[in-house]
Design a protein around this motif. Structure first.
Motif, short mmCIF file in Angstrom:
data_model
loop_
_atom_site.label_atom_id
_atom_site.label_comp_id
_atom_site.label_asym_id
_atom_site.label_seq_id
_atom_site.Cartn_x
_atom_site.Cartn_y
_atom_site.Cartn_z
N ALA A 1 32.10 12.60 -39.78
CA ALA A 1 31.14 11.57 -40.19
C ALA A 1 30.54 10.86 -38.97
N MET A 2 31.36 10.69 -37.93
CA MET A 2 30.88 9.96 -36.75
C MET A 2 30.00 10.82 -35.85
N LYS A 3 30.28 12.12 -35.82
CA LYS A 3 29.49 12.98 -34.93
C LYS A 3 29.25 14.30 -35.64
N GLN A 4 27.98 14.60 -35.85
CA GLN A 4 27.66 15.81 -36.61
C GLN A 4 28.11 17.07 -35.87
N PRO A 5 28.67 18.03 -36.61
CA PRO A 5 29.01 19.31 -35.98
C PRO A 5 27.75 20.03 -35.51
N PRO A 6 27.90 20.96 -34.55
CA PRO A 6 26.74 21.65 -34.01
C PRO A 6 26.07 22.55 -35.05
N SER A 7 24.77 22.81 -34.86
CA SER A 7 24.10 23.73 -35.77
C SER A 7 23.27 24.71 -34.94
N ASP A 8 22.90 25.81 -35.58
CA ASP A 8 22.11 26.82 -34.89
C ASP A 8 21.12 27.40 -35.88
N LYS A 9 19.85 27.42 -35.53
CA LYS A 9 18.79 27.98 -36.39
C LYS A 9 18.92 27.42 -37.81
N GLY A 10 19.08 26.12 -37.90
CA GLY A 10 19.10 25.48 -39.22
C GLY A 10 20.41 25.59 -39.97
N LYS A 11 21.37 26.35 -39.42
CA LYS A 11 22.66 26.47 -40.11
C LYS A 11 23.67 25.57 -39.39
N ARG A 12 24.37 24.72 -40.15
CA ARG A 12 25.28 23.78 -39.51
C ARG A 12 26.74 24.19 -39.72
N LEU A 13 27.54 23.94 -38.69
CA LEU A 13 28.98 24.21 -38.80
C LEU A 13 29.58 23.25 -39.83
N ARG A 14 30.38 23.82 -40.75
CA ARG A 14 31.06 22.95 -41.71
C ARG A 14 32.56 23.11 -41.53
N LEU A 15 33.25 21.98 -41.44
CA LEU A 15 34.70 22.01 -41.28
C LEU A 15 35.31 21.55 -42.60
N TYR A 16 36.01 22.48 -43.29
CA TYR A 16 36.52 22.17 -44.63
C TYR A 16 37.88 21.50 -44.61
N TYR A 17 38.75 21.94 -43.72
CA TYR A 17 40.17 21.60 -43.93
C TYR A 17 40.92 21.89 -42.64
N ILE A 18 41.91 21.06 -42.33
CA ILE A 18 42.71 21.32 -41.12
C ILE A 18 44.19 21.22 -41.47
N THR A 19 45.01 22.05 -40.87
CA THR A 19 46.45 21.95 -41.09
C THR A 19 47.18 22.40 -39.83
N GLN A 20 48.34 21.82 -39.58
CA GLN A 20 49.12 22.22 -38.40
C GLN A 20 50.03 23.39 -38.78
N VAL A 21 49.94 24.49 -38.02
CA VAL A 21 50.71 25.67 -38.40
C VAL A 21 51.95 25.89 -37.54
N SER A 22 51.99 25.33 -36.33
CA SER A 22 53.20 25.51 -35.54
C SER A 22 53.31 24.45 -34.44
N VAL A 23 54.44 24.46 -33.75
CA VAL A 23 54.69 23.51 -32.66
C VAL A 23 55.00 24.30 -31.38
N LYS A 24 55.13 23.58 -30.29
CA LYS A 24 55.45 24.17 -28.98
C LYS A 24 54.49 25.27 -28.57
N PRO A 25 53.23 25.03 -28.33
CA PRO A 25 52.52 23.75 -28.45
C PRO A 25 52.03 23.54 -29.89
N PRO A 26 51.72 22.28 -30.24
CA PRO A 26 51.18 22.00 -31.57
C PRO A 26 49.89 22.80 -31.79
N THR A 27 49.85 23.56 -32.89
CA THR A 27 48.74 24.48 -33.14
C THR A 27 48.15 24.19 -34.52
N PHE A 28 46.84 24.07 -34.57
CA PHE A 28 46.15 23.68 -35.79
C PHE A 28 45.19 24.78 -36.23
N VAL A 29 45.11 25.00 -37.54
CA VAL A 29 44.10 25.91 -38.06
C VAL A 29 43.03 25.07 -38.75
#
Length: 441
Positions: free
Chosen positions: A370-398
């Motif tokens: 909401a604070m900073k729009q994701p990048p777009s290219d040729k009128g198509k914008r990146l959409r981020l639906y969902y985030i979850t942490q899948v592992s540690v050492k190092p912390p890894t997010f999908v």
């Protein structure tokens, strides 16, 4: 879990580099985009079926005369024996068996490390098999015929290598003491630091064959808690050739970092950050380890009120790829701030293994978007639906998104900074993986 280390040893021109490149492929790790990480092709991460290992090419210098070849090979073999879990001894079917092969085979046999005897340049298995059998005379087991150039027989060879993996890793698993690798250029004070932490001068391991790498693990108790320090200073190699020495210390560093939870990179305050320092830092960064940069010999520096800021800026600029690293100014000689080192190690270990709930992560994500729009290219914008942490050492997010093409590392860094603002994660790198999901889902 630390990856097993496999080292390649062999005479000049038997095809070590060809084999190394064939196995390493072009998938040299993702960190290409990281500014400031120079990659020396000494090591590469290889995945075979469901196993991952680190491949090390010990040979560098190709001497002219046969006595030099032998001494250089002995050095390579010793390097492999010191650091590797499995050794691949490469020979050449066209040159046949050579005196140097026998001498190196003797060293390898005495090391009691697993050795795979690889006979390279076997372009035609039917025709050349009688020549391959000649290599049984080395007395280090069955020769495995391959052609690195034509990529023949590599699967069978890797199967042989992989047979030695799982057995070794089981013992390391039970030891849950935090492991800290102390790394840095030669003479930066690694041994003095470990000795100061132990509180006594510990014996430097002698470099006789068969000295295991575990001998340079030093357990230290502090406030009732036990830590294991892995010191890469261990064996002092006498080498006339600077490149050899540098290669040796990089290989030792890879081996130590591989087994550590947290890496302490010592930097010499009197020298500042050198190229070798950023190479070593890059190794830890790529392997996703917790990171502390300790500026040693701080007592030897004339200071005013601006010194520490100037130094901090220089380090942050030269090691820009790891802004998350914790920074300490210490003296192994006087013991200055060594108590802070333990506190920092504890904090970094905790952050390295920290898990964050999915609900909270998604709140941060939607606020960030909401604070900073994701990048777009040729009128198509990146959409981020969902985030979850899948592992540690190092912390890894999908992060589930609509299109990988639209992702940009500066936006990933923005998301990372938002997560760090909320949870700190000091001293540990964070990894982000993008998965595409079609709009309909």
């Amino acid at each position: 879990m630390s990856r097993p280390i496999v080292a390649i040893v062999g005479r000049p021109n038997v095809g070590k580099s060809t084999l190394f490149n064939a196995l390493a492929g072009q998938q040299i790790s993702i960190v290409k985009d990281t500014p400031g990480v120079t990659r020396d092709r000494i090591y590469a991460d290889v995945t075979w079926l469901d196993m991952q290992f680190t491949l090390i090419d010990t040979g560098g210098i190709e001497p002219e005369s046969s006595d030099l070849i032998l001494s250089s090979m002995r050095q390579q073999a010793q390097m492999a024996i010191d650091t590797a879990d499995v050794i691949m001894f490469i020979t050449d079917v066209r040159q046949g068996l050579v005196d140097a092969d026998f001498k190196v085979a003797d060293m390898l046999r005495r090391s009691h490390k697993p050795v795979i005897l690889v006979v390279n340049k076997v372009d035609n298995f039917e025709k050349l098999m009688p020549d391959v059998y000649e290599f049984y005379n080395l007395g280090i087991g069955d020769p495995v015929p391959v052609s690195a150039a034509s990529r023949l027989g590599l699967g069978d060879m890797l199967d042989e290598v992989a047979k030695y993996f799982s057995k070794d890793n089981t013992q390391e698993e039970e030891d849950d003491r935090p492991k800290i690798a102390v790394v840095g250029k030669p003479n930066v004070g690694k041994s003095s630091l470990v000795n100061k932490l132990v509180g006594e001068d510990r014996v430097i391991v002698s470099n006789i064959a068969g000295t295991t790498r575990d001998a340079i693990d030093t357990p230290v108790k502090y406030h009732g808690k036990e830590y294991v320090f892995i010191d890469t200073a261990g064996l002092r190699r006498k080498s006339k050739i600077k490149e050899d020495l540098e290669r040796y210390s990089i290989i030792r560093t890879v081996a130590a970092v591989e087994r550590a939870d947290v890496v302490v990179l010592l930097i010499d305050a009197t020298e500042g950050v050198t190229e070798q320092d950023s190479k070593i830092a890059g190794i830890a960064h790529e392997r996703g380890k917790g990171m502390i940069i300790a500026v040693n010999k701080w007592d030897a520096i004339p200071k005013n009120d601006k010194t520490i800021y100037k130094f901090t800026d220089e380090i942050r600029e030269k090691l820009a790829f790891m802004p998350y690293a914790e920074l300490l100014f210490i003296s192994a000689l006087t013991g200055q701030r060594l108590n802070r080192l333990y506190e920092t190690i504890d904090a970094v270990i905790e952050n390295h293994a920290m898990r964050v709930g999915t609900g909270v992560l998604n709140e941060i994500l939607s606020e960030a978007v909401a604070m900073k729009q994701p990048p777009s290219d040729k009128g198509k914008r990146l959409r981020l639906y969902y985030i979850t942490q899948v592992s540690v050492k190092p912390p890894t997010f999908v992060i589930f998104i609509n299109s990988k093409e639209l992702t940009h590392f500066s936006y990933t860094r923005y998301i990372e900074n938002k997560i760090r603002e909320a949870f700190g994660f000091k001293g540990t790198p964070l990894r982000f993986i993008y998965r595409e999901r079609k709009e309909k889902e």
